[in-house]
Write a protein that holds these residues in place. Structure first.
Motif, PDB file in Angstrom:
ATOM      1  N   TYR A   1      93.922 -56.588  72.604  1.00 44.04           N
ATOM      2  CA  TYR A   1      94.176 -56.942  73.935  1.00 44.04           C
ATOM      3  C   TYR A   1      93.389 -56.183  74.964  1.00 44.04           C
ATOM      4  CZ  TYR A   1      97.164 -52.578  74.256  1.00 44.04           C
ATOM      5  OH  TYR A   1      97.654 -51.635  74.498  1.00 44.04           O
ATOM      6  N   HIS A   2      92.902 -56.651  75.930  1.00 46.78           N
ATOM      7  CA  HIS A   2      92.383 -56.103  77.084  1.00 46.78           C
ATOM      8  C   HIS A   2      92.863 -56.364  78.575  1.00 46.78           C
ATOM      9  CE1 HIS A   2      87.982 -55.218  78.787  1.00 46.78           C
ATOM     10  NE2 HIS A   2      88.945 -54.242  79.227  1.00 46.78           N
ATOM     11  N   ILE A   3      93.390 -55.492  79.305  1.00 46.83           N
ATOM     12  CA  ILE A   3      93.780 -55.885  80.657  1.00 46.83           C
ATOM     13  C   ILE A   3      93.009 -54.978  81.474  1.00 46.83           C
ATOM     14  CG2 ILE A   3      95.871 -55.215  82.163  1.00 46.83           C
ATOM     15  CD1 ILE A   3      97.709 -55.449  80.010  1.00 46.83           C
ATOM     16  N   ALA A   4      92.281 -55.780  82.450  1.00 47.41           N
ATOM     17  CA  ALA A   4      91.366 -55.162  83.377  1.00 47.41           C
ATOM     18  C   ALA A   4      90.975 -56.178  84.536  1.00 47.41           C
ATOM     19  CB  ALA A   4      89.728 -54.915  82.683  1.00 47.41           C
ATOM     20  N   LYS A   5      90.544 -55.682  85.292  1.00 43.20           N
ATOM     21  CA  LYS A   5      90.026 -56.470  86.535  1.00 43.20           C
ATOM     22  C   LYS A   5      88.723 -57.322  86.453  1.00 43.20           C
ATOM     23  CE  LYS A   5      91.973 -53.446  90.255  1.00 43.20           C
ATOM     24  NZ  LYS A   5      91.671 -52.592  91.187  1.00 43.20           N
ATOM     25  N   VAL A   6      88.494 -58.393  86.950  1.00 47.40           N
ATOM     26  CA  VAL A   6      87.448 -59.180  86.663  1.00 47.40           C
ATOM     27  C   VAL A   6      86.945 -59.598  88.380  1.00 47.40           C
ATOM     28  CG1 VAL A   6      87.992 -60.212  84.554  1.00 47.40           C
ATOM     29  CG2 VAL A   6      88.534 -61.476  86.513  1.00 47.40           C
ATOM     30  N   TYR A   7      85.933 -60.270  88.580  1.00 49.22           N
ATOM     31  CA  TYR A   7      85.152 -60.472  89.985  1.00 49.22           C
ATOM     32  C   TYR A   7      84.828 -61.785  89.995  1.00 49.22           C
ATOM     33  CZ  TYR A   7      86.291 -55.647  89.861  1.00 49.22           C
ATOM     34  OH  TYR A   7      86.909 -54.443  89.797  1.00 49.22           O
ATOM     35  N   ARG A   8      85.047 -62.526  91.135  1.00 48.61           N
ATOM     36  CA  ARG A   8      84.428 -63.642  91.472  1.00 48.61           C
ATOM     37  C   ARG A   8      84.383 -63.902  93.053  1.00 48.61           C
ATOM     38  NH1 ARG A   8      88.172 -67.399  87.142  1.00 48.61           N
ATOM     39  NH2 ARG A   8      87.520 -65.898  85.393  1.00 48.61           N
ATOM     40  N   ARG A   9      82.923 -64.184  93.358  1.00 42.10           N
ATOM     41  CA  ARG A   9      82.832 -64.593  94.533  1.00 42.10           C
ATOM     42  C   ARG A   9      83.379 -65.863  95.109  1.00 42.10           C
ATOM     43  NH1 ARG A   9      77.962 -65.616  95.409  1.00 42.10           N
ATOM     44  NH2 ARG A   9      77.919 -65.312  97.703  1.00 42.10           N
ATOM     45  N   ASP A  10      84.593 -65.920  95.292  1.00 37.07           N
ATOM     46  CA  ASP A  10      85.112 -67.256  95.552  1.00 37.07           C
ATOM     47  C   ASP A  10      85.067 -67.524  97.131  1.00 37.07           C
ATOM     48  OD1 ASP A  10      85.784 -69.415  94.404  1.00 37.07           O
ATOM     49  OD2 ASP A  10      87.179 -68.540  93.109  1.00 37.07           O
ATOM     50  N   ASN A  11      84.223 -67.984  97.773  1.00 40.15           N
ATOM     51  CA  ASN A  11      84.092 -67.995  98.994  1.00 40.15           C
ATOM     52  C   ASN A  11      85.521 -68.539  99.716  1.00 40.15           C
ATOM     53  OD1 ASN A  11      82.968 -66.505 101.073  1.00 40.15           O
ATOM     54  ND2 ASN A  11      80.881 -67.468 100.440  1.00 40.15           N
ATOM     55  N   PRO A  12      85.530 -69.909  99.778  1.00 36.72           N
ATOM     56  CA  PRO A  12      86.573 -70.672 100.598  1.00 36.72           C
ATOM     57  C   PRO A  12      88.002 -70.239 100.479  1.00 36.72           C
ATOM     58  CG  PRO A  12      84.817 -72.030  99.012  1.00 36.72           C
ATOM     59  CD  PRO A  12      84.833 -70.689  98.698  1.00 36.72           C
ATOM     60  N   ALA A  13      88.201 -69.660  99.248  1.00 32.83           N
ATOM     61  CA  ALA A  13      89.523 -69.476  98.967  1.00 32.83           C
ATOM     62  C   ALA A  13      89.921 -68.144  99.816  1.00 32.83           C
ATOM     63  CB  ALA A  13      89.871 -68.969  97.552  1.00 32.83           C
ATOM     64  N   MET A  14      89.192 -67.180 100.588  1.00 29.88           N
ATOM     65  CA  MET A  14      89.601 -66.390 101.416  1.00 29.88           C
ATOM     66  C   MET A  14      90.480 -66.620 102.340  1.00 29.88           C
ATOM     67  SD  MET A  14      85.899 -64.283 101.810  1.00 29.88           S
ATOM     68  CE  MET A  14      86.612 -63.813 103.600  1.00 29.88           C
ATOM     69  N   THR A  15      90.188 -67.770 102.789  1.00 24.42           N
ATOM     70  CA  THR A  15      91.180 -68.310 103.854  1.00 24.42           C
ATOM     71  C   THR A  15      92.627 -68.633 103.483  1.00 24.42           C
ATOM     72  OG1 THR A  15      90.338 -70.607 103.349  1.00 24.42           O
ATOM     73  CG2 THR A  15      89.221 -69.504 104.944  1.00 24.42           C
ATOM     74  N   ARG A  16      92.665 -68.648 101.989  1.00 22.95           N
ATOM     75  CA  ARG A  16      94.077 -68.761 101.571  1.00 22.95           C
ATOM     76  C   ARG A  16      94.599 -67.483 100.957  1.00 22.95           C
ATOM     77  NH1 ARG A  16      92.739 -73.566  97.821  1.00 22.95           N
ATOM     78  NH2 ARG A  16      90.640 -73.188  98.088  1.00 22.95           N
ATOM     79  N   GLY A  17      93.785 -66.627 101.502  1.00 20.86           N
ATOM     80  CA  GLY A  17      94.320 -65.085 101.043  1.00 20.86           C
ATOM     81  C   GLY A  17      94.256 -64.933  99.396  1.00 20.86           C
ATOM     82  N   ARG A  18      93.145 -65.566  98.867  1.00 19.37           N
ATOM     83  CA  ARG A  18      92.736 -65.353  97.654  1.00 19.37           C
ATOM     84  C   ARG A  18      91.605 -64.319  97.462  1.00 19.37           C
ATOM     85  NH1 ARG A  18      90.733 -70.851  94.444  1.00 19.37           N
ATOM     86  NH2 ARG A  18      89.517 -69.716  92.612  1.00 19.37           N
ATOM     87  N   TYR A  19      91.825 -63.298  96.551  1.00 17.59           N
ATOM     88  CA  TYR A  19      91.021 -62.287  96.470  1.00 17.59           C
ATOM     89  C   TYR A  19      89.865 -62.213  95.693  1.00 17.59           C
ATOM     90  CZ  TYR A  19      94.182 -60.344  99.938  1.00 17.59           C
ATOM     91  OH  TYR A  19      94.870 -60.288 101.053  1.00 17.59           O
TER      92      TYR A  19
END
Lengths: 514, 514
Positions: free
Chosen positions: B147-165
């Motif tokens: 198992y592996h629990i860790a953070k991942v990263y996505r440059r998800d532009n439009p979703a910023m407006t919906r509070g998406r990180y």
């Protein structure tokens, strides 16, 4: 992207650069830097057969065995932090570039920037202290006791050749708030004492000093104001260089007068406890500096709290301790291991949260910190200050010591917590094995089963031996008929029939003793 | 960098762009994208009074309360993974850029690159699956349960407006190795069932399908080979779009024949269990496809294992489940919450490890995964394959549900584990308080003390109320003389004198019941 032939050509050229430097007996730093470039080029090419083409040279994976050790260390440290009533927070791995700007002095060149792909300009965090200060200012928090365990990033080129990585853990505990003098400071030292004792790394010593004492000392020794920081960073090298070399750097490179250097030399050779603080308060020169007097008075107070905490056996007031970071404003400290043992690569030592902070630290340093009363104010629009004191445990160095211990020891490091393996000696019992395993899972038992229709008994038992599973639950036609399970203890090979309804209790009973 | 006036000008222009689009009733995606740009510009400027200048818009901090919830969730999940005999590994937050290249199809544009500051070209990891496959190939590991629990990263532009990180957790469990069919696959589903039940998120359903069944279905319905992937991604939208809209997209946008679309429509409306797999194996069309038959045979087998695991109540074979990622080769699944409750922002839902993988997912999705037998081979120089099956828990969505639950509930979330606070009603007892506190720490008791010389009793008691500390140890002149400590229970206000030598045992006894 450069093609293979281009890279090979570049490797050839770079190889010659390195050879030339070695022939010329250039400085180690210079050679290391060029070797690092060479390694990077080779990394671009991949290994001989191309099999290493996806291997990062600058950061490392942790395998299950390393993770098991790491988790044990974290658990010890977190338990200590919690024992002291700390909360935890988390911040993103990146910060706005401007948040990190102007906080690390010369080391700012080691900050990792993200590519500008539109939007905010971001950098990877360099430590956990600056994000903590930013968090406090942003949320207008004026007091908190928090710990934060997370990875930080430094583009530390030359050290790659010494196995030093660019991603590593920091383990920070900080107390923010306006309190009566030296109480939180003393608790930080108590925490270092508890953690280093519990981790069982051998004997250690915690050196303590105060920025105000250093500054006062520089002033009374005749160091010009504008040379305080640079002379301070030379003093900081005393753990790795002889006094003669430090003196030489002060006088020849930094242009300090010989008299001033010699006066500093007298002070920085002093070590002691509360008594030393008292003596220096009477010192005709030191007592002329308001700064030094304030620092020495607090030092006296600190030692009286440390006596109540019963940790003075390990703590020494050492006027040679400087620590490089600019943001410290009061007490500073650093813990070092004093026992000679298997010596880990200097890499890990220099990269712990302790000394890693300033990139210059004694080999044995495993923790460090200090008071920084001005940092939060840098992030507050009105400059409101929140006094802070904290400590950072040099966890990478601890890992590397414990890994070596584990390797030297006969005891196996378990990478799972499985209590029992459900096996069968006979064919066609896959369904029965799966059914029993699910029963155990549902009862909270940590159980494994082999993903084969008809695995060999021997290979099932071998897996238990290899991974340290203490119990085996054996199913066969006869056991199914009798409503029992044969429970085998791997170590003793004892076997006993247990009624199926009692199996869970029996496993719990036996593994609570293991 | 642009100066303030330039940014303000850009904000004005961008504001007009957004208003124009809204007037023209442009598509939501288009508007979102331009709004995101506007927000970024505003972020560059900082808040009105400059106080937000260090606030990231694209990633968030976790405060102690959120961390307390997060740790509880992680502990439930990790316990489940450990119950199933999993080890854990860790990989760096960045990978060589080329490691990620060509693994995520169109979504590759969302990968964060690091700035080229010399050395290796790096990107932030986009998920945990590709690093896992790279790790296996690099270390020549042919079987592991990790198992592996860790953070991942996505440059998800439009979703910023919906509070998406852009930074979020994934929580992955994978089984790699050559085993008998569907046993590890069934265990993954059992794990999803256990975790969702334990987290107590309300009722849920796990949809299962198989890439081979989908491909076979497309083939027998007359979809041209080169349209499989694009039609598949249209089918994947069935959880958010009506069949009519999906059909329209297939026919109008993707150029599929109406007959083929209608045949697909019949199949994708089918849901069932083992019975449906058996029926489709007899289906005159489906049975013509070798691929479909292989998938359906395995599906039958999967359900028989799921029966042994007693989880068929929640699992449904659903031919409309497609999942977007290219690397799946066999069984695929996705868990959704079916209970209506407080609906979290779509943000969190779309960004969990489950659906986040393909950026298109039903709002209620909380876990997903499948079999990917070809991915490891992409990293092996000789292309050696290691079959894998895994599941990713959509932890961000779980956090957001549990945070809302906690807010709605009267029960306070504790952010520390402190058992007792050492207080005094009288002045000049700081030393005595510190001494007793250190005694408690040394005995393993989680204890707090106020960092003030003479704190008010009321403010000390108030701190216990606020942070949920159950016990108070009161010291006064009389108690010191009598060799006792007054132990107060915060909830009941009961007080009793405890001999100092028995205090540790008494606190342990009382707090083991709390």
């Amino acid at each position: 992207m450069a093609d293979k032939a281009q890279i090979q050509e570049a490797i050839k050229t770079q190889g010659e650069v390195v050879r030339k430097l070695k022939t010329e007996k250039a400085s180690k730093d210079q050679i290391d830097e060029e070797v690092a470039k060479l390694l990077q080029l080779k990394a671009q090419l991949g290994g001989d057969d191309g099999k290493h083409q996806f291997v990062l040279k600058t950061a490392k994976d942790y395998n299950p065995k390393q993770m098991a050790i790491r988790e044990k260390v974290f658990s010890t440290i977190v338990n200590c932090f919690k024992r002291h009533g700390a909360e935890t927070i988390d911040t993103p791995v990146f910060e706005l570039k401007e948040t990190l700007t102007g906080k690390y002095g010369e080391d700012s060149k080691l900050i990792y920037d993200l590519k500008d792909q539109g939007g905010e300009l971001l950098s990877l965090r360099y430590d956990l202290t600056v994000p903590f200060a930013r968090y406090l200012a942003m949320n207008k928090i004026t007091n908190i006791k928090r710990y934060h365990i997370a990875k930080v990033y430094r583009r530390d080129n030359p050290a790659m050749t010494r196995g030093r990585y660019r991603e590593f853990y920091q383990c920070d505990f900080d107390i923010a708030g306006q309190y009566d003098p030296m109480i939180p400071d003393a608790e930080c030292l108590k925490i270092v004492h508890e953690i280093l004792s519990e981790l069982d790394l051998g004997d250690f010593r915690i050196k303590v000093n105060d920025r105000r004492i250093l500054d006062g000392m520089f002033a009374v020794c005749g160091v010009p104001d504008d040379k305080f920081r640079t002379i301070c960073s030379t003093v900081d090298k005393l753990d790795k260089m002889s006094w003669e070399d430090v003196r030489c750097e002060m006088v020849k490179e930094k242009g300090l007068s010989e008299e001033a250097a010699d006066q500093i030399g007298e002070y920085v050779s002093m070590q002691g406890g509360q008594d030393l603080a008292e003596r220096l308060l009477q010192d005709p020169k030191m007592s002329q500096s308001k700064q030094a007097v304030a620092g020495l008075t607090d030092m006296k107070q600190l030692f009286s709290f440390l006596q109540l905490f019963q940790v003075t056996d390990k703590v020494v007031f050492d006027l040679s301790l400087a620590r490089g970071l600019d943001y410290y404003t009061g007490v500073i400290y650093e813990a070092i291991l004093t026992q000679t043992g298997p010596i880990p690569p200097p890499a890990a030592a220099e990269q712990n949260g302790a000394g890693g902070d300033e990139g210059s630290v004694s080999v044995g340093s495993v923790a460090g910190g200090g008071r920084y009363d001005g940092l939060v104010g840098m992030f507050d629009p009105k400059g409101r200050k929140v006094p802070c004191v904290g400590v950072s445990i040099g966890i990478e160095r601890v890992f590397s010591i414990l890994e070596q211990k584990a390797e030297a020891s006969a005891e196996k490091v378990r990478t799972t917590e499985s209590q029992v393996m459900v096996v069968s000696a006979q064919k066609n019992l896959l369904e029965e094995r799966l059914k029993l395993t699910a029963e155990l899972w549902n009862a909270g038992i940590k159980a494994e089963v082999m993903y084969k229709k008809n695995p060999k008994l021997l290979s099932q038992l071998q897996h238990c031996e290899d991974s340290g599973i203490p119990l085996v639950a054996i199913l066969g036609e006869q056991e199914l008929k009798d409503g029992v399970v044969k429970l085998r203890t791997v170590a003793s090979r004892d076997e006993v029939d247990v009624p199926r309804a009692e199996l869970v209790e029996e496993i719990k009973k036996r593994t609570s003793l293991v």
